[in-house]
Each structure stands twice: as C-alpha cells, then as structure tokens.
Design a protein around this motif. Structure first.
Motif, PDB file in Angstrom:
ATOM      1  N   LYS A  17       0.850  -1.367   0.103  1.00 41.16           N
ATOM      2  CA  LYS A  17       0.081  -0.136  -0.084  1.00 41.16           C
ATOM      3  C   LYS A  17       0.957   1.298  -0.129  1.00 41.16           C
ATOM      4  CE  LYS A  17      -3.758  -2.069   2.537  1.00 41.16           C
ATOM      5  NZ  LYS A  17      -4.418  -2.105   3.740  1.00 41.16           N
ATOM      6  N   LEU A  18       2.057   1.347   0.779  1.00 38.92           N
ATOM      7  CA  LEU A  18       2.874   2.369   0.889  1.00 38.92           C
ATOM      8  C   LEU A  18       4.061   2.433   0.087  1.00 38.92           C
ATOM      9  CD1 LEU A  18       3.172   2.736   4.748  1.00 38.92           C
ATOM     10  CD2 LEU A  18       1.577   4.076   3.231  1.00 38.92           C
ATOM     11  N   GLY A  19       3.984   1.419  -1.158  1.00 37.40           N
ATOM     12  CA  GLY A  19       4.890   1.432  -2.224  1.00 37.40           C
ATOM     13  C   GLY A  19       6.531   1.043  -1.700  1.00 37.40           C
ATOM     14  N   ILE A  20       6.547   0.348  -0.433  1.00 37.43           N
ATOM     15  CA  ILE A  20       7.809   0.041   0.097  1.00 37.43           C
ATOM     16  C   ILE A  20       8.287  -1.386  -0.735  1.00 37.43           C
ATOM     17  CG2 ILE A  20       8.997  -0.832   2.071  1.00 37.43           C
ATOM     18  CD1 ILE A  20       7.010   0.972   3.731  1.00 37.43           C
ATOM     19  N   THR A  21       9.145  -1.458  -1.515  1.00 41.72           N
ATOM     20  CA  THR A  21       9.619  -2.510  -2.329  1.00 41.72           C
ATOM     21  C   THR A  21       9.998  -3.944  -1.947  1.00 41.72           C
ATOM     22  OG1 THR A  21      11.925  -1.656  -2.500  1.00 41.72           O
ATOM     23  CG2 THR A  21      10.413  -1.050  -4.180  1.00 41.72           C
ATOM     24  N   SER A  22      10.525  -3.610  -0.530  1.00 39.62           N
ATOM     25  CA  SER A  22      10.729  -5.014   0.357  1.00 39.62           C
ATOM     26  C   SER A  22       9.892  -5.093   1.470  1.00 39.62           C
ATOM     27  CB  SER A  22      12.412  -5.001   0.639  1.00 39.62           C
ATOM     28  OG  SER A  22      12.673  -5.914   1.435  1.00 39.62           O
ATOM     29  N   PRO A  23       9.361  -6.108   1.774  1.00 39.98           N
ATOM     30  CA  PRO A  23       8.591  -6.241   3.155  1.00 39.98           C
ATOM     31  C   PRO A  23       9.819  -6.521   4.056  1.00 39.98           C
ATOM     32  CG  PRO A  23       7.456  -7.313   1.263  1.00 39.98           C
ATOM     33  CD  PRO A  23       8.701  -6.932   0.736  1.00 39.98           C
ATOM     34  N   GLU A  24      10.708  -6.844   3.624  1.00 35.72           N
ATOM     35  CA  GLU A  24      11.729  -7.487   4.567  1.00 35.72           C
ATOM     36  C   GLU A  24      12.187  -6.085   5.348  1.00 35.72           C
ATOM     37  OE1 GLU A  24      14.460  -9.560   7.157  1.00 35.72           O
ATOM     38  OE2 GLU A  24      12.511 -10.049   6.020  1.00 35.72           O
ATOM     39  N   SER A  25      12.504  -5.077   4.582  1.00 34.81           N
ATOM     40  CA  SER A  25      12.813  -3.597   5.400  1.00 34.81           C
ATOM     41  C   SER A  25      11.525  -3.159   6.176  1.00 34.81           C
ATOM     42  CB  SER A  25      12.944  -2.838   3.991  1.00 34.81           C
ATOM     43  OG  SER A  25      13.591  -2.816   3.327  1.00 34.81           O
ATOM     44  N   LEU A  26      10.533  -3.256   5.742  1.00 34.31           N
ATOM     45  CA  LEU A  26       9.458  -3.156   6.671  1.00 34.31           C
ATOM     46  C   LEU A  26       9.326  -3.719   8.086  1.00 34.31           C
ATOM     47  CD1 LEU A  26       7.094  -1.458   7.980  1.00 34.31           C
ATOM     48  CD2 LEU A  26       5.530  -2.685   6.353  1.00 34.31           C
ATOM     49  N   ARG A  27       9.768  -5.107   7.914  1.00 32.33           N
ATOM     50  CA  ARG A  27       9.804  -6.077   9.086  1.00 32.33           C
ATOM     51  C   ARG A  27      10.981  -5.635  10.078  1.00 32.33           C
ATOM     52  NH1 ARG A  27      12.577  -9.864  11.230  1.00 32.33           N
ATOM     53  NH2 ARG A  27      14.075  -9.883   9.619  1.00 32.33           N
ATOM     54  N   LYS A  28      12.095  -5.286   9.445  1.00 29.54           N
ATOM     55  CA  LYS A  28      13.375  -4.785  10.323  1.00 29.54           C
ATOM     56  C   LYS A  28      12.832  -3.486  11.005  1.00 29.54           C
ATOM     57  CE  LYS A  28      16.802  -6.947   7.291  1.00 29.54           C
ATOM     58  NZ  LYS A  28      18.084  -6.682   6.616  1.00 29.54           N
ATOM     59  N   TRP A  29      12.083  -2.647  10.386  1.00 33.48           N
ATOM     60  CA  TRP A  29      11.977  -1.216  11.119  1.00 33.48           C
ATOM     61  C   TRP A  29      10.923  -1.703  12.146  1.00 33.48           C
ATOM     62  CZ3 TRP A  29       9.744   1.163   5.973  1.00 33.48           C
ATOM     63  CH2 TRP A  29      10.618   1.202   5.021  1.00 33.48           C
ATOM     64  N   LEU A  30      10.089  -2.635  11.997  1.00 32.66           N
ATOM     65  CA  LEU A  30       9.205  -2.767  13.181  1.00 32.66           C
ATOM     66  C   LEU A  30       9.932  -3.736  14.242  1.00 32.66           C
ATOM     67  CD1 LEU A  30       6.129  -3.398  13.712  1.00 32.66           C
ATOM     68  CD2 LEU A  30       6.110  -5.681  12.898  1.00 32.66           C
ATOM     69  N   ARG A  31      10.943  -4.484  14.125  1.00 36.22           N
ATOM     70  CA  ARG A  31      11.676  -5.079  14.993  1.00 36.22           C
ATOM     71  C   ARG A  31      12.302  -4.104  15.744  1.00 36.22           C
ATOM     72  NH1 ARG A  31       8.455  -8.255  14.021  1.00 36.22           N
ATOM     73  NH2 ARG A  31       8.365 -10.089  13.150  1.00 36.22           N
ATOM     74  N   GLN A  32      13.131  -3.080  15.181  1.00 38.33           N
ATOM     75  CA  GLN A  32      13.751  -1.986  15.936  1.00 38.33           C
ATOM     76  C   GLN A  32      12.646  -1.212  16.684  1.00 38.33           C
ATOM     77  OE1 GLN A  32      17.297  -1.973  15.747  1.00 38.33           O
ATOM     78  NE2 GLN A  32      16.725  -0.621  17.463  1.00 38.33           N
ATOM     79  N   ALA A  33      11.623  -0.863  16.110  1.00 34.31           N
ATOM     80  CA  ALA A  33      10.603  -0.065  16.870  1.00 34.31           C
ATOM     81  C   ALA A  33      10.190  -0.997  18.130  1.00 34.31           C
ATOM     82  CB  ALA A  33       9.518   0.118  15.959  1.00 34.31           C
ATOM     83  N   GLU A  34      10.112  -2.130  18.183  1.00 29.75           N
ATOM     84  CA  GLU A  34       9.793  -2.795  19.195  1.00 29.75           C
ATOM     85  C   GLU A  34      10.888  -3.005  20.454  1.00 29.75           C
ATOM     86  OE1 GLU A  34       8.986  -6.909  17.360  1.00 29.75           O
ATOM     87  OE2 GLU A  34       6.821  -6.154  17.098  1.00 29.75           O
ATOM     88  N   VAL A  35      12.324  -3.146  19.900  1.00 34.06           N
ATOM     89  CA  VAL A  35      13.498  -2.927  20.592  1.00 34.06           C
ATOM     90  C   VAL A  35      13.213  -1.504  21.115  1.00 34.06           C
ATOM     91  CG1 VAL A  35      15.888  -2.647  20.689  1.00 34.06           C
ATOM     92  CG2 VAL A  35      14.694  -4.589  19.522  1.00 34.06           C
ATOM     93  N   ASP A  36      13.222  -0.583  20.372  1.00 31.21           N
ATOM     94  CA  ASP A  36      13.229   0.849  20.991  1.00 31.21           C
ATOM     95  C   ASP A  36      12.051   1.073  22.282  1.00 31.21           C
ATOM     96  OD1 ASP A  36      15.265   1.466  19.373  1.00 31.21           O
ATOM     97  OD2 ASP A  36      13.961   2.733  17.909  1.00 31.21           O
ATOM     98  N   SER A  37      10.931   0.430  22.029  1.00 28.29           N
ATOM     99  CA  SER A  37       9.826   0.699  22.896  1.00 28.29           C
ATOM    100  C   SER A  37       9.997  -0.305  24.426  1.00 28.29           C
ATOM    101  CB  SER A  37       8.494   0.076  22.369  1.00 28.29           C
ATOM    102  OG  SER A  37       8.326  -1.090  21.943  1.00 28.29           O
ATOM    103  N   GLY A  38      10.908  -1.417  24.268  1.00 32.94           N
ATOM    104  CA  GLY A  38      11.274  -2.403  25.292  1.00 32.94           C
ATOM    105  C   GLY A  38      10.419  -3.269  25.118  1.00 32.94           C
ATOM    106  N   ALA A  39       9.732  -3.774  24.026  1.00 32.57           N
ATOM    107  CA  ALA A  39       8.956  -4.832  23.830  1.00 32.57           C
ATOM    108  C   ALA A  39       9.625  -6.186  23.468  1.00 32.57           C
ATOM    109  CB  ALA A  39       7.829  -4.561  23.075  1.00 32.57           C
ATOM    110  N   ARG A  40      10.874  -6.050  23.052  1.00 33.02           N
ATOM    111  CA  ARG A  40      11.898  -6.878  22.558  1.00 33.02           C
ATOM    112  C   ARG A  40      13.374  -6.546  23.003  1.00 33.02           C
ATOM    113  NH1 ARG A  40      11.879 -10.277  17.821  1.00 33.02           N
ATOM    114  NH2 ARG A  40       9.744 -10.142  17.421  1.00 33.02           N
ATOM    115  N   PRO A  41      14.293  -7.620  23.275  1.00 31.50           N
ATOM    116  CA  PRO A  41      15.609  -7.256  23.769  1.00 31.50           C
ATOM    117  C   PRO A  41      16.313  -6.931  22.750  1.00 31.50           C
ATOM    118  CG  PRO A  41      14.944  -9.708  23.665  1.00 31.50           C
ATOM    119  CD  PRO A  41      13.666  -9.047  23.543  1.00 31.50           C
TER     120      PRO A  41
END
Length: 107
Positions: free
Chosen positions: A39-63
């Motif tokens: 929907k947002l024109g991001i060519t690689s879903p893997e990039s979005l998955r990495k951003w999501l994981r980093q956001a989870e680490v930043d919020s403290g939800a993931r080590p």
C-alpha cells in the motif's frame, strides 16, 4: 558504512504504526507487513519487518540494542579510531624528535 535509507523517517514510522494497528486483521504478522508495504510502495517487505523489530526494541517490547545505543556505539567507535590515529602520529613525532636529540652536534 551503511548507506542511507531511501525511505524518509516519517514513512518508516507510519508504516510501522499501520502494521501494529492492523495485525489483528490478517492471518499472520507477515501478511500485515506485506499488505502495508504494498500500500505504501515499499519495495521490500523485509525492510518493513526490520523497522518493526527495531521499533519493538526501542519501545522495550523486545530485547536488543536501541537506536540510541547503536548511535552511541557508532560515535564511540569513530572517536576511538580518531584517537588511535592521533596516538600513532604522536608516537611517530616523538620517535623523530628523540632521534634528533641523540645525534651529535656538528658545531
């Protein structure tokens, strides 16, 4: 050195927010990631998955290392490299001047 992202920070944050909000609507998290990426024109879903994981680490939800910690480590490594270069220059200079003092005077 890592190359800069071709996606603006605002788009990355929006994409992560959309995945978090729409997880329940899909059969898996990755299906939500693929849908939002398309929907947002991001060519690689893997990039979005990495951003999501980093956001989870930043919020403290993931080590893991937060974005701030990664930036601090990078800055400290740069400073250490600079100090090592300066130290090598000083060692070379002191060896040069010590050799000059050890030479007998011609006058």
């Amino acid at each position: 050195m890592a190359r800069p992202s071709k996606y603006p920070r605002e788009l990355q944050e929006r994409a992560v927010r959309l995945v978090i909000e729409s997880r329940a609507e899909y059969e898996s998290e990755y299906a939500a990631i693929r849908s939002v990426a398309a929907k947002l024109g991001i060519t690689s879903p893997e990039s979005l998955r990495k951003w999501l994981r980093q956001a989870e680490v930043d919020s403290g939800a993931r080590p893991g290392k937060t974005t701030e910690e990664i930036a601090e480590i990078k800055a400290l490594k740069k400073e250490v490299a600079e100090l090592r270069r300066a130290n090598e220059i000083l060692k070379s200079a002191s060896a040069f001047f010590a050799a000059e003092l050890d030479r007998p005077s011609r006058f």
